[in-house]
Design a protein around this motif. Structure first.
Motif, PDB file in Angstrom:
ATOM      1  N   ALA A 100       0.836  -1.205   0.000  1.00 30.11           N
ATOM      2  CA  ALA A 100       0.000   0.000   0.000  1.00 30.11           C
ATOM      3  C   ALA A 100       0.866   1.248   0.000  1.00 30.11           C
ATOM      4  O   ALA A 100       0.578   2.223  -0.710  1.00 30.11           O
ATOM      5  N   ILE A 101       1.935   1.248   0.785  1.00 30.80           N
ATOM      6  CA  ILE A 101       2.844   2.400   0.812  1.00 30.80           C
ATOM      7  C   ILE A 101       3.543   2.552  -0.526  1.00 30.80           C
ATOM      8  O   ILE A 101       3.672   3.668  -1.068  1.00 30.80           O
ATOM      9  N   VAL A 102       4.027   1.443  -1.088  1.00 30.61           N
ATOM     10  CA  VAL A 102       4.754   1.487  -2.359  1.00 30.61           C
ATOM     11  C   VAL A 102       3.888   2.043  -3.477  1.00 30.61           C
ATOM     12  O   VAL A 102       4.359   2.796  -4.339  1.00 30.61           O
ATOM     13  N   VAL A 103       2.599   1.721  -3.481  1.00 23.42           N
ATOM     14  CA  VAL A 103       1.701   2.186  -4.542  1.00 23.42           C
ATOM     15  C   VAL A 103       1.134   3.568  -4.229  1.00 23.42           C
ATOM     16  O   VAL A 103       1.054   4.437  -5.105  1.00 23.42           O
ATOM     17  N   ALA A 104       0.733   3.801  -2.972  1.00 20.97           N
ATOM     18  CA  ALA A 104       0.031   5.036  -2.628  1.00 20.97           C
ATOM     19  C   ALA A 104       0.953   6.253  -2.660  1.00 20.97           C
ATOM     20  O   ALA A 104       0.518   7.341  -3.051  1.00 20.97           O
ATOM     21  N   VAL A 105       2.214   6.105  -2.265  1.00 20.30           N
ATOM     22  CA  VAL A 105       3.118   7.249  -2.210  1.00 20.30           C
ATOM     23  C   VAL A 105       3.337   7.870  -3.591  1.00 20.30           C
ATOM     24  O   VAL A 105       3.114   9.080  -3.776  1.00 20.30           O
ATOM     25  N   PRO A 106       3.762   7.121  -4.612  1.00 19.72           N
ATOM     26  CA  PRO A 106       3.933   7.757  -5.927  1.00 19.72           C
ATOM     27  C   PRO A 106       2.616   8.198  -6.560  1.00 19.72           C
ATOM     28  O   PRO A 106       2.578   9.217  -7.253  1.00 19.72           O
ATOM     29  N   ALA A 107       1.530   7.437  -6.312  1.00 16.26           N
ATOM     30  CA  ALA A 107       0.236   7.829  -6.873  1.00 16.26           C
ATOM     31  C   ALA A 107      -0.239   9.147  -6.282  1.00 16.26           C
ATOM     32  O   ALA A 107      -0.696  10.046  -7.008  1.00 16.26           O
ATOM     33  N   ALA A 108      -0.139   9.298  -4.968  1.00 20.73           N
ATOM     34  CA  ALA A 108      -0.556  10.539  -4.321  1.00 20.73           C
ATOM     35  C   ALA A 108       0.330  11.703  -4.744  1.00 20.73           C
ATOM     36  O   ALA A 108      -0.156  12.824  -4.953  1.00 20.73           O
ATOM     37  N   TYR A 109       1.620  11.449  -4.894  1.00 20.01           N
ATOM     38  CA  TYR A 109       2.535  12.505  -5.333  1.00 20.01           C
ATOM     39  C   TYR A 109       2.203  12.956  -6.750  1.00 20.01           C
ATOM     40  O   TYR A 109       2.243  14.156  -7.061  1.00 20.01           O
ATOM     41  N   ALA A 110       1.851  12.009  -7.618  1.00 16.67           N
ATOM     42  CA  ALA A 110       1.486  12.366  -8.985  1.00 16.67           C
ATOM     43  C   ALA A 110       0.212  13.201  -9.021  1.00 16.67           C
ATOM     44  O   ALA A 110       0.120  14.198  -9.753  1.00 16.67           O
ATOM     45  N   PHE A 111      -0.782  12.817  -8.226  1.00 16.10           N
ATOM     46  CA  PHE A 111      -2.021  13.592  -8.172  1.00 16.10           C
ATOM     47  C   PHE A 111      -1.778  14.985  -7.596  1.00 16.10           C
ATOM     48  O   PHE A 111      -2.462  15.940  -7.970  1.00 16.10           O
ATOM     49  N   SER A 112      -0.827  15.113  -6.700  1.00 16.96           N
ATOM     50  CA  SER A 112      -0.568  16.389  -6.051  1.00 16.96           C
ATOM     51  C   SER A 112       0.268  17.332  -6.912  1.00 16.96           C
ATOM     52  O   SER A 112       0.011  18.538  -6.930  1.00 16.96           O
ATOM     53  N   ARG A 113       1.256  16.811  -7.624  1.00 16.11           N
ATOM     54  CA  ARG A 113       2.231  17.670  -8.294  1.00 16.11           C
ATOM     55  C   ARG A 113       2.020  17.795  -9.799  1.00 16.11           C
ATOM     56  O   ARG A 113       2.366  18.820 -10.375  1.00 16.11           O
ATOM     57  N   PHE A 114       1.492  16.796 -10.448  1.00 17.70           N
ATOM     58  CA  PHE A 114       1.405  16.816 -11.907  1.00 17.70           C
ATOM     59  C   PHE A 114       0.007  17.205 -12.366  1.00 17.70           C
ATOM     60  O   PHE A 114      -0.989  16.920 -11.691  1.00 17.70           O
TER      61      PHE A 114
END
Length: 292
Positions: A100-114
């Motif tokens: 969950a951490i491995v998937v959620a961290v980059p996904a949340a970062y992408a939604f936040s920054r891109f």
């Protein structure tokens, strides 16, 4: 409007009254929450005969730790079963948390920054799953796991728990990343860091409370889940703790002290985990919900 002077001080009695009312309400709520745990602990210290007495005893005349030693003793069948269920739950919960951490961290970062086409629609589509009760997906997921050959394996539970845990994990982390100033990353990029380096060395340390909160949420959700574990696992050697306790003690319906001891030991890891990491959990919830 009343102006406070030396002769006419402003009364604080109404405010103090509400404050004490709030304290009394919280105390009653705490008692209501803790009493089942206390009764469970007391019952686990009783013998089978003492647990069936009526009226019940609040404290046993001869308390015993025999129920706990029986569960933790790998030389008897009861201890072997309980420890197997415990390690199965620990394995499934830990693996679910890591993924969950491995998937959620980059996904949340992408939604936040891109910013990309369909970003808003995709983000709310991720959250759409939480609008429906988990039991609605029981039959479709069982058919899918059977088609994948994952029934009676821990992989079916891990995939299922990720399906239910990732939406809230992504939403929680996205709110946390939104409050990390992008200027910090820009300064790192100016100093020669790549975007990945800026993410690993700037954003990740600052997002530690949010990641810990996500880990707590994922672990507790996987540790306590019952319906899908009951449906997907029928082999005793694969059962997790909630299902194993239910199936084992249903064959020994009068062993209330043993059931209470097993249930209390099941709740201990979650309580300890939350008490140790609660400050990170509260910080993540507040910082992920309030704009600075």
């Amino acid at each position: 409007m009343t102006i406070a002077t030396a002769d006419h001080p402003v009364s604080r009695r109404p405010i103090d009254g509400w404050r004490w009312a709030g304290r009394i309400f919280l105390t009653l709520l705490l008692i209501f929450t803790v009493m089942p745990m206390i009764w469970m602990l007391i019952t686990s210290l009783k013998t089978g005969f003492a647990a069936m007495q009526y009226p019940p005893q609040w404290w046993p005349t001869e308390p015993t730790l025999g129920n706990y030693t029986r569960l933790l003793d790998p030389t008897n069948s009861v201890g072997q079963e309980f420890l197997r269920y415990f390690w199965n739950s620990l394995w499934v919960s830990t693996l679910t948390t890591i993924l969950a951490i491995v998937v959620a961290v980059p996904a949340a970062y992408a939604f936040s920054r891109f910013r990309f086409p369909g970003r808003t629609v995709l983000f709310f589509a991720v959250l759409l799953r939480n609008m429906f009760p988990a039991v609605i997906f029981l039959v479709p997921l069982f058919i899918l796991m059977r088609w994948l050959g994952l029934v009676n394996t821990h992989g079916s539970l891990v995939l299922t728990y990720l399906t239910f845990g990732l939406p809230l994990a992504i939403w929680l982390l996205k709110g946390f990343y939104d409050n990390i100033p992008i200027q910090l990353e820009q300064a790192a990029r100016i100093d020669g860091a790549t975007r990945l380096q800026a993410f690993l060395f700037i954003v990740m340390p600052l997002s530690t409370p949010g990641i810990i909160a996500t880990a707590i949420y994922s672990f507790i959700g996987a540790w306590n889940e019952y319906i899908y574990a009951y449906t997907f696992l029928t082999r005793h050697d694969q059962m997790t703790l909630p299902v194993g306790i239910q199936r084992f003690f249903s064959e020994n319906a009068t062993d209330w002290p043993g059931l209470m001891a097993a249930t209390f030991m099941m709740s201990v890891p979650v309580v300890v985990l939350f008490l140790v990491l609660q400050k990170y959990f509260v910080r993540a919830l507040t910082e992920g919900a309030v704009k600075h």
